[in-house]
Design a protein around this motif. Sequence first.
Motif, PDB file in Angstrom:
ATOM      1  N   MET A   1       0.827  -1.203   0.000  1.00 45.03           N
ATOM      2  CA  MET A   1       0.000   0.000   0.000  1.00 45.03           C
ATOM      3  C   MET A   1       0.866   1.258   0.000  1.00 45.03           C
ATOM      4  SD  MET A   1      -3.219   0.729  -0.055  1.00 45.03           S
ATOM      5  CE  MET A   1      -3.188   2.262  -0.942  1.00 45.03           C
ATOM      6  N   LYS A   2       1.948   1.220   0.762  1.00 48.46           N
ATOM      7  CA  LYS A   2       2.826   2.386   0.824  1.00 48.46           C
ATOM      8  C   LYS A   2       3.480   2.652  -0.524  1.00 48.46           C
ATOM      9  CE  LYS A   2       3.915   2.205   5.758  1.00 48.46           C
ATOM     10  NZ  LYS A   2       4.986   2.089   6.772  1.00 48.46           N
ATOM     11  N   ALA A   3       3.807   1.565  -1.256  1.00 49.19           N
ATOM     12  CA  ALA A   3       4.433   1.728  -2.571  1.00 49.19           C
ATOM     13  C   ALA A   3       3.489   2.452  -3.526  1.00 49.19           C
ATOM     14  CB  ALA A   3       4.823   0.360  -3.131  1.00 49.19           C
ATOM     15  N   LYS A   4       2.214   2.066  -3.497  1.00 50.51           N
ATOM     16  CA  LYS A   4       1.228   2.725  -4.361  1.00 50.51           C
ATOM     17  C   LYS A   4       1.042   4.188  -3.959  1.00 50.51           C
ATOM     18  CE  LYS A   4       0.383  -1.047  -6.601  1.00 50.51           C
ATOM     19  NZ  LYS A   4       0.848  -1.203  -7.999  1.00 50.51           N
ATOM     20  N   LYS A   5       1.067   4.427  -2.674  1.00 53.58           N
ATOM     21  CA  LYS A   5       0.898   5.795  -2.178  1.00 53.58           C
ATOM     22  C   LYS A   5       2.030   6.693  -2.671  1.00 53.58           C
ATOM     23  CE  LYS A   5       1.059   8.394   2.168  1.00 53.58           C
ATOM     24  NZ  LYS A   5       1.102   8.293   3.649  1.00 53.58           N
ATOM     25  N   TRP A   6       3.265   6.216  -2.519  1.00 54.01           N
ATOM     26  CA  TRP A   6       4.403   7.034  -2.926  1.00 54.01           C
ATOM     27  C   TRP A   6       4.526   7.129  -4.444  1.00 54.01           C
ATOM     28  CZ3 TRP A   6       6.587  10.463  -0.097  1.00 54.01           C
ATOM     29  CH2 TRP A   6       6.566  10.324   1.296  1.00 54.01           C
ATOM     30  N   LEU A   7       4.060   6.111  -5.154  1.00 54.07           N
ATOM     31  CA  LEU A   7       4.069   6.182  -6.618  1.00 54.07           C
ATOM     32  C   LEU A   7       3.151   7.299  -7.104  1.00 54.07           C
ATOM     33  CD1 LEU A   7       5.040   4.979  -9.286  1.00 54.07           C
ATOM     34  CD2 LEU A   7       3.110   3.375  -9.184  1.00 54.07           C
TER      35      LEU A   7
ATOM     36  N   ALA B   1       1.948  11.924 -16.190  1.00 58.29           N
ATOM     37  CA  ALA B   1       0.494  12.063 -16.057  1.00 58.29           C
ATOM     38  C   ALA B   1      -0.196  10.726 -16.283  1.00 58.29           C
ATOM     39  CB  ALA B   1      -0.025  13.104 -17.046  1.00 58.29           C
ATOM     40  N   LEU B   2       0.291   9.982 -17.287  1.00 60.65           N
ATOM     41  CA  LEU B   2      -0.275   8.654 -17.545  1.00 60.65           C
ATOM     42  C   LEU B   2      -0.018   7.723 -16.356  1.00 60.65           C
ATOM     43  CD1 LEU B   2      -1.657   6.665 -19.460  1.00 60.65           C
ATOM     44  CD2 LEU B   2       0.596   6.173 -20.450  1.00 60.65           C
ATOM     45  N   GLY B   3       1.212   7.793 -15.825  1.00 57.83           N
ATOM     46  CA  GLY B   3       1.538   6.977 -14.659  1.00 57.83           C
ATOM     47  C   GLY B   3       0.691   7.345 -13.451  1.00 57.83           C
ATOM     48  N   PHE B   4       0.404   8.649 -13.310  1.00 55.86           N
ATOM     49  CA  PHE B   4      -0.418   9.112 -12.193  1.00 55.86           C
ATOM     50  C   PHE B   4      -1.839   8.559 -12.293  1.00 55.86           C
ATOM     51  CE2 PHE B   4      -3.454  12.310 -10.607  1.00 55.86           C
ATOM     52  CZ  PHE B   4      -3.117  12.294  -9.266  1.00 55.86           C
ATOM     53  N   ILE B   5      -2.397   8.594 -13.499  1.00 52.35           N
ATOM     54  CA  ILE B   5      -3.764   8.088 -13.699  1.00 52.35           C
ATOM     55  C   ILE B   5      -3.830   6.589 -13.410  1.00 52.35           C
ATOM     56  CG2 ILE B   5      -5.572   7.703 -15.419  1.00 52.35           C
ATOM     57  CD1 ILE B   5      -4.629  10.306 -16.771  1.00 52.35           C
TER      58      ILE B   5
ATOM     59  N   GLU C   1      -4.852   1.839  -9.529  1.00 49.05           N
ATOM     60  CA  GLU C   1      -4.279   0.747  -8.740  1.00 49.05           C
ATOM     61  C   GLU C   1      -4.358   1.045  -7.245  1.00 49.05           C
ATOM     62  OE1 GLU C   1      -0.340   0.244 -10.123  1.00 49.05           O
ATOM     63  OE2 GLU C   1      -0.921  -0.613 -12.063  1.00 49.05           O
ATOM     64  N   TYR C   2      -4.259   2.318  -6.901  1.00 51.44           N
ATOM     65  CA  TYR C   2      -4.295   2.714  -5.491  1.00 51.44           C
ATOM     66  C   TYR C   2      -5.611   2.306  -4.836  1.00 51.44           C
ATOM     67  CZ  TYR C   2      -5.043   5.840  -1.509  1.00 51.44           C
ATOM     68  OH  TYR C   2      -5.351   6.349  -0.269  1.00 51.44           O
ATOM     69  N   TYR C   3      -6.717   2.572  -5.500  1.00 55.51           N
ATOM     70  CA  TYR C   3      -8.011   2.253  -4.907  1.00 55.51           C
ATOM     71  C   TYR C   3      -8.244   0.745  -4.817  1.00 55.51           C
ATOM     72  CZ  TYR C   3      -9.534   7.074  -4.572  1.00 55.51           C
ATOM     73  OH  TYR C   3      -9.649   8.394  -4.201  1.00 55.51           O
ATOM     74  N   VAL C   4      -7.672   0.007  -5.768  1.00 56.57           N
ATOM     75  CA  VAL C   4      -7.762  -1.453  -5.690  1.00 56.57           C
ATOM     76  C   VAL C   4      -6.966  -1.960  -4.488  1.00 56.57           C
ATOM     77  CG1 VAL C   4      -7.188  -3.624  -6.837  1.00 56.57           C
ATOM     78  CG2 VAL C   4      -8.140  -1.729  -8.163  1.00 56.57           C
TER      79      VAL C   4
ATOM     80  N   GLY D   1      -0.196  -2.099   9.636  1.00 55.02           N
ATOM     81  CA  GLY D   1       0.870  -1.263   9.087  1.00 55.02           C
ATOM     82  C   GLY D   1       0.657  -0.926   7.627  1.00 55.02           C
ATOM     83  N   ASN D   2      -0.105  -1.764   6.936  1.00 58.04           N
ATOM     84  CA  ASN D   2      -0.367  -1.540   5.510  1.00 58.04           C
ATOM     85  C   ASN D   2      -1.503  -0.547   5.281  1.00 58.04           C
ATOM     86  OD1 ASN D   2       0.566  -2.172   2.940  1.00 58.04           O
ATOM     87  ND2 ASN D   2      -1.030  -3.699   2.596  1.00 58.04           N
ATOM     88  N   LEU D   3      -2.176  -0.143   6.360  1.00 58.29           N
ATOM     89  CA  LEU D   3      -3.245   0.861   6.230  1.00 58.29           C
ATOM     90  C   LEU D   3      -2.617   2.255   6.202  1.00 58.29           C
ATOM     91  CD1 LEU D   3      -5.946  -0.463   8.741  1.00 58.29           C
ATOM     92  CD2 LEU D   3      -5.865  -0.795   6.272  1.00 58.29           C
ATOM     93  N   ASP D   4      -2.055   2.601   5.074  1.00 59.33           N
ATOM     94  CA  ASP D   4      -1.377   3.893   4.926  1.00 59.33           C
ATOM     95  C   ASP D   4      -1.886   4.543   3.646  1.00 59.33           C
ATOM     96  OD1 ASP D   4       0.245   6.033   5.183  1.00 59.33           O
ATOM     97  OD2 ASP D   4       2.135   4.974   4.855  1.00 59.33           O
ATOM     98  N   PHE D   5      -2.848   5.439   3.798  1.00 58.11           N
ATOM     99  CA  PHE D   5      -3.542   5.996   2.643  1.00 58.11           C
ATOM    100  C   PHE D   5      -3.200   7.471   2.435  1.00 58.11           C
ATOM    101  CE2 PHE D   5      -6.722   2.964   4.613  1.00 58.11           C
ATOM    102  CZ  PHE D   5      -6.276   1.878   3.878  1.00 58.11           C
ATOM    103  N   ILE D   6      -3.553   7.953   1.260  1.00 55.00           N
ATOM    104  CA  ILE D   6      -3.407   9.382   0.959  1.00 55.00           C
ATOM    105  C   ILE D   6      -4.652  10.130   1.414  1.00 55.00           C
ATOM    106  CG2 ILE D   6      -3.145  11.088  -0.880  1.00 55.00           C
ATOM    107  CD1 ILE D   6      -1.653   9.014  -2.496  1.00 55.00           C
ATOM    108  N   PHE D   7      -5.792   9.565   1.075  1.00 52.98           N
ATOM    109  CA  PHE D   7      -7.065  10.212   1.382  1.00 52.98           C
ATOM    110  C   PHE D   7      -7.730   9.511   2.572  1.00 52.98           C
ATOM    111  CE2 PHE D   7      -6.405  10.131  -3.281  1.00 52.98           C
ATOM    112  CZ  PHE D   7      -6.082  11.465  -3.456  1.00 52.98           C
ATOM    113  N   ALA D   8      -8.305  10.281   3.465  1.00 55.56           N
ATOM    114  CA  ALA D   8      -9.037   9.772   4.641  1.00 55.56           C
ATOM    115  C   ALA D   8      -8.165   8.872   5.509  1.00 55.56           C
ATOM    116  CB  ALA D   8     -10.298   9.022   4.196  1.00 55.56           C
ATOM    117  N   ASN D   9      -6.873   9.170   5.545  1.00 57.54           N
ATOM    118  CA  ASN D   9      -5.967   8.325   6.328  1.00 57.54           C
ATOM    119  C   ASN D   9      -6.287   8.398   7.822  1.00 57.54           C
ATOM    120  OD1 ASN D   9      -3.680   6.530   6.349  1.00 57.54           O
ATOM    121  ND2 ASN D   9      -2.532   8.167   7.346  1.00 57.54           N
ATOM    122  N   ARG D  10      -6.533   9.596   8.318  1.00 61.28           N
ATOM    123  CA  ARG D  10      -6.846   9.761   9.741  1.00 61.28           C
ATOM    124  C   ARG D  10      -8.189   9.119  10.075  1.00 61.28           C
ATOM    125  NH1 ARG D  10      -5.583  12.841  14.115  1.00 61.28           N
ATOM    126  NH2 ARG D  10      -7.292  13.450  15.490  1.00 61.28           N
TER     127      ARG D  10
END
Length: 306
Positions: free
Chosen positions: A1-7, A45-49, A54-57, A185-194
């Motif tokens: 999850m952290k890898a997707k977040k930082w990507l 931009a393509l990588g971001f999309i 993948e992040y939400y999955v 430990g894998n619960l590390d999100f960008i949105f609604a993390n708190r």
Amino acid sequence: MKAKKWLIIITLIVSIVSFIIAFVIGKKSTCIYYDVSMALFGSAALGFIMSITEYYVERRKAMEEFWIQAVNVLKELKKIKHLDLDAPLDLIIEAFGEERSNEWNQMFAMLSEDKEIHHDAKNNLISWYEANIPLPFDENTDTDKELEELYKTKLESYKKSFMYCMDSYQIASSVELGLLDNAYGNLDFIFANRCIRKKAYDSIYDKIRKSVIQFKTEVYHFNLLKDGKGNFPVCATKVSDLDKDYFWSNEETVHGYTNTLIYQNIFDDIDASLEEFRCKIYRTKYEAPKREPISGKMIYFGEDKE
């Protein structure tokens, strides 16, 4: 999850920086840096999309894994046994303490004349039996002998109940938390993390972890007892304290019948939090689960009608 977040973060930063550079250089410029910047912007931009998709999955998978591991651990912790006694706990504990004290006094009676054998707690417990339990005695019964036998039988039964509960706490204390730790430990999100991570910690993860730690702390004394080095009255007191912490009784009286239902209050709270967490995963409406009693008994206190 952290890898997707930082990507996502990296591709977003590269997209913004490359776009700014290209904008500053300008389209009319013949500088090669403009072409490089636009190429970086397009690929980033393509990588971001793709990363967002993948992040939400992965976000859903991480939440599902945490929920599964928490449910598995909670299932094992729920196997602890309720201390079911038919007499007041304080009288029973005092009787065990008195019995142990008398054993020591008998052992050291030869060394000191001050050592006395006491039967106050024993007499109090027997008096409670006489006042609250129907005893099938008649005028031909040797009451003192029968009460003595009843006392010994009951005390042996209580000891087995305490030991049975100790065994269940020993098993619960050995529950592995490694997979749950990794899942949390894998619960590390960008949105609604708190909103997600902190609530999962406060209402689920931390409560489970503290329960296991508490069991491990008390089981140390139970292990000493089984090795012949412990103090049974002390262990019995610890079992009763754990029972008060993790079990809750509710009495209802209907038509002269008193129903006593036993619930696992702390674990029921965690169950409710897990259901709320599951609803967040699948975006469904939360409905508090019904608390189910683990045991119960019925006593009739009414008067028979003629």
